[in-house]
Write a protein that holds these residues in place. Structure first.
Motif, PDB file in Angstrom:
ATOM      1  N   CYS A  25      16.884  -9.468 -35.693  1.00  0.00           N
ATOM      2  CA  CYS A  25      16.932 -10.973 -36.298  1.00  0.00           C
ATOM      3  C   CYS A  25      15.980 -11.836 -35.441  1.00  0.00           C
ATOM      4  CB  CYS A  25      18.386 -11.578 -36.134  1.00  0.00           C
ATOM      5  SG  CYS A  25      19.440 -11.004 -37.634  1.00  0.00           S
ATOM      6  N   GLY A  26      16.018 -11.599 -34.027  1.00  0.00           N
ATOM      7  CA  GLY A  26      14.967 -12.348 -33.265  1.00  0.00           C
ATOM      8  C   GLY A  26      13.608 -12.101 -33.402  1.00  0.00           C
ATOM      9  N   LEU A  27      13.265 -10.977 -33.779  1.00  0.00           N
ATOM     10  CA  LEU A  27      12.004 -10.462 -34.056  1.00  0.00           C
ATOM     11  C   LEU A  27      11.513 -10.806 -35.347  1.00  0.00           C
ATOM     12  CD1 LEU A  27      12.232  -6.613 -32.865  1.00  0.00           C
ATOM     13  CD2 LEU A  27      10.760  -8.379 -31.843  1.00  0.00           C
ATOM     14  N   ILE A  28      12.317 -10.960 -36.304  1.00  0.00           N
ATOM     15  CA  ILE A  28      12.093 -11.304 -37.577  1.00  0.00           C
ATOM     16  C   ILE A  28      11.816 -12.752 -37.706  1.00  0.00           C
ATOM     17  CG2 ILE A  28      12.837 -11.662 -40.007  1.00  0.00           C
ATOM     18  CD1 ILE A  28      14.286  -8.876 -39.727  1.00  0.00           C
ATOM     19  N   TYR A  29      12.582 -13.711 -37.018  1.00  0.00           N
ATOM     20  CA  TYR A  29      12.434 -15.080 -36.735  1.00  0.00           C
ATOM     21  C   TYR A  29      10.972 -15.280 -36.141  1.00  0.00           C
ATOM     22  CZ  TYR A  29      13.116 -19.933 -35.184  1.00  0.00           C
ATOM     23  OH  TYR A  29      13.150 -21.252 -35.111  1.00  0.00           O
ATOM     24  N   ARG A  30      10.763 -14.623 -35.060  1.00  0.00           N
ATOM     25  CA  ARG A  30       9.473 -15.074 -34.523  1.00  0.00           C
ATOM     26  C   ARG A  30       8.267 -14.689 -35.315  1.00  0.00           C
ATOM     27  NH1 ARG A  30       9.735 -18.583 -31.442  1.00  0.00           N
ATOM     28  NH2 ARG A  30       8.939 -19.297 -33.380  1.00  0.00           N
ATOM     29  N   LEU A  31       8.436 -13.475 -35.990  1.00  0.00           N
ATOM     30  CA  LEU A  31       7.409 -13.295 -37.106  1.00  0.00           C
ATOM     31  C   LEU A  31       7.302 -14.360 -38.068  1.00  0.00           C
ATOM     32  CD1 LEU A  31       5.317 -11.025 -38.392  1.00  0.00           C
ATOM     33  CD2 LEU A  31       7.384 -10.268 -39.588  1.00  0.00           C
ATOM     34  N   MET A  32       8.403 -14.736 -38.688  1.00  0.00           N
ATOM     35  CA  MET A  32       8.119 -15.746 -39.862  1.00  0.00           C
ATOM     36  C   MET A  32       8.102 -17.070 -39.463  1.00  0.00           C
ATOM     37  SD  MET A  32      10.662 -13.537 -42.458  1.00  0.00           S
ATOM     38  CE  MET A  32      10.260 -14.645 -43.707  1.00  0.00           C
ATOM     39  N   ASN A  33       8.160 -17.600 -38.296  1.00  0.00           N
ATOM     40  CA  ASN A  33       8.471 -18.864 -37.649  1.00  0.00           C
ATOM     41  C   ASN A  33       7.412 -19.112 -36.659  1.00  0.00           C
ATOM     42  OD1 ASN A  33      10.627 -20.339 -39.217  1.00  0.00           O
ATOM     43  ND2 ASN A  33      11.664 -18.512 -38.545  1.00  0.00           N
ATOM     44  N   PRO A  34       6.337 -19.691 -36.958  1.00  0.00           N
ATOM     45  CA  PRO A  34       5.418 -19.848 -35.830  1.00  0.00           C
ATOM     46  C   PRO A  34       5.866 -20.651 -34.409  1.00  0.00           C
ATOM     47  CG  PRO A  34       4.497 -20.920 -37.676  1.00  0.00           C
ATOM     48  CD  PRO A  34       5.775 -20.525 -38.229  1.00  0.00           C
ATOM     49  N   MET A  35       5.252 -20.185 -33.371  1.00  0.00           N
ATOM     50  CA  MET A  35       5.908 -21.157 -32.199  1.00  0.00           C
ATOM     51  C   MET A  35       5.331 -22.583 -32.267  1.00  0.00           C
ATOM     52  SD  MET A  35       5.736 -18.267 -28.983  1.00  0.00           S
ATOM     53  CE  MET A  35       4.874 -16.788 -29.456  1.00  0.00           C
ATOM     54  N   THR A  36       6.061 -23.220 -31.499  1.00  0.00           N
ATOM     55  CA  THR A  36       5.419 -24.703 -31.192  1.00  0.00           C
ATOM     56  C   THR A  36       4.544 -24.552 -29.962  1.00  0.00           C
ATOM     57  OG1 THR A  36       7.444 -25.201 -29.869  1.00  0.00           O
ATOM     58  CG2 THR A  36       7.603 -25.528 -31.996  1.00  0.00           C
ATOM     59  N   ASN A  37       3.810 -25.460 -29.744  1.00  0.00           N
ATOM     60  CA  ASN A  37       3.052 -25.489 -28.594  1.00  0.00           C
ATOM     61  C   ASN A  37       3.941 -25.433 -27.272  1.00  0.00           C
ATOM     62  OD1 ASN A  37       0.590 -25.678 -30.068  1.00  0.00           O
ATOM     63  ND2 ASN A  37       0.640 -28.160 -29.884  1.00  0.00           N
ATOM     64  N   GLU A  38       4.902 -26.081 -27.294  1.00  0.00           N
ATOM     65  CA  GLU A  38       5.870 -25.665 -26.021  1.00  0.00           C
ATOM     66  C   GLU A  38       6.272 -24.522 -25.757  1.00  0.00           C
ATOM     67  OE1 GLU A  38      10.319 -27.399 -24.719  1.00  0.00           O
ATOM     68  OE2 GLU A  38       9.075 -28.956 -25.830  1.00  0.00           O
ATOM     69  N   GLU A  39       6.687 -23.693 -26.906  1.00  0.00           N
ATOM     70  CA  GLU A  39       7.140 -22.466 -26.882  1.00  0.00           C
ATOM     71  C   GLU A  39       6.146 -21.543 -26.455  1.00  0.00           C
ATOM     72  OE1 GLU A  39      10.643 -21.894 -30.229  1.00  0.00           O
ATOM     73  OE2 GLU A  39       8.552 -22.287 -30.785  1.00  0.00           O
ATOM     74  N   ILE A  40       4.917 -21.953 -27.244  1.00  0.00           N
ATOM     75  CA  ILE A  40       3.529 -20.875 -26.872  1.00  0.00           C
ATOM     76  C   ILE A  40       3.348 -20.844 -25.442  1.00  0.00           C
ATOM     77  CG2 ILE A  40       0.949 -20.928 -27.095  1.00  0.00           C
ATOM     78  CD1 ILE A  40       1.395 -21.614 -29.706  1.00  0.00           C
ATOM     79  N   ASN A  41       3.397 -22.355 -24.833  1.00  0.00           N
ATOM     80  CA  ASN A  41       3.113 -22.385 -23.351  1.00  0.00           C
ATOM     81  C   ASN A  41       4.035 -21.883 -22.537  1.00  0.00           C
ATOM     82  OD1 ASN A  41       0.681 -23.808 -23.848  1.00  0.00           O
ATOM     83  ND2 ASN A  41       1.579 -25.829 -23.877  1.00  0.00           N
ATOM     84  N   LYS A  42       5.371 -21.880 -22.772  1.00  0.00           N
ATOM     85  CA  LYS A  42       6.467 -21.295 -22.042  1.00  0.00           C
ATOM     86  C   LYS A  42       6.238 -19.666 -21.943  1.00  0.00           C
ATOM     87  CE  LYS A  42      11.380 -20.709 -21.605  1.00  0.00           C
ATOM     88  NZ  LYS A  42      11.305 -19.160 -21.572  1.00  0.00           N
TER      89      LYS A  42
END
Length: 143
Positions: A39-56
């Motif tokens: 579910c985590g992999l599917i969520y990440r595939l289908m929901n782009p990261m925010t700039n904050e998530e990308i940086n972290k």
């Protein structure tokens, strides 16, 4: 260039793992299961990261890569307990999600509903989706 690609893939996996941990914490078990990870992999595939998530995630992946380069082969590797939650029967099992109503958990359930019809925007996303499907098939799971 190769290092940047590796760092990007690792950052994506770290972010998916973070989502999997949230899904686990919001479920009625404290044991991270294969379903939480899928579910985590599917969520990440289908929901782009925010700039904050990308940086972290990029920072975390950079730290992990640097740690890997700096450590020696003789260092002790942390032991991890593994619980096998794979289904040994031949009956396919549906990937399950929790019933929490927070934003991430709701989005995860929506992603599970739409996953099979989802078309990734790029080649890496396509490979990521195929690897999720292959893993589900290998472990007798379906979405």
């Amino acid at each position: 260039m190769e290092n940047q690609l590796l760092q990007s893939i690792l950052a994506n996996a770290i972010s998916a793992t973070d989502i999997s941990n949230i899904l686990c914490e919001h479920s009625d078990t404290n044991i991270l299961s294969g379903d939480h990870i899928i579910c985590g992999l599917i969520y990440r595939l289908m929901n782009p990261m925010t700039n904050e998530e990308i940086n972290k995630s990029l920072s975390d992946s950079n730290d992990l890569l640097n740690e890997q380069y700096e450590s020696s082969d003789e260092e002790e590797i942390e032991e991890i307990d593994i619980i096998d939650d794979t289904n040994s029967s031949k009956i396919p099992q549906k990937v399950k999600s929790n019933n929490c109503n927070c934003d991430i958990c709701i989005k995860t359930r929506v992603c599970l509903i739409n996953f099979n019809d989802y078309t990734p925007n790029d080649i890496l996303g396509d490979k990521f989706k195929k690897s999720i499907l292959e893993t589900c098939h290998k472990y007798n799971r379906y979405i």
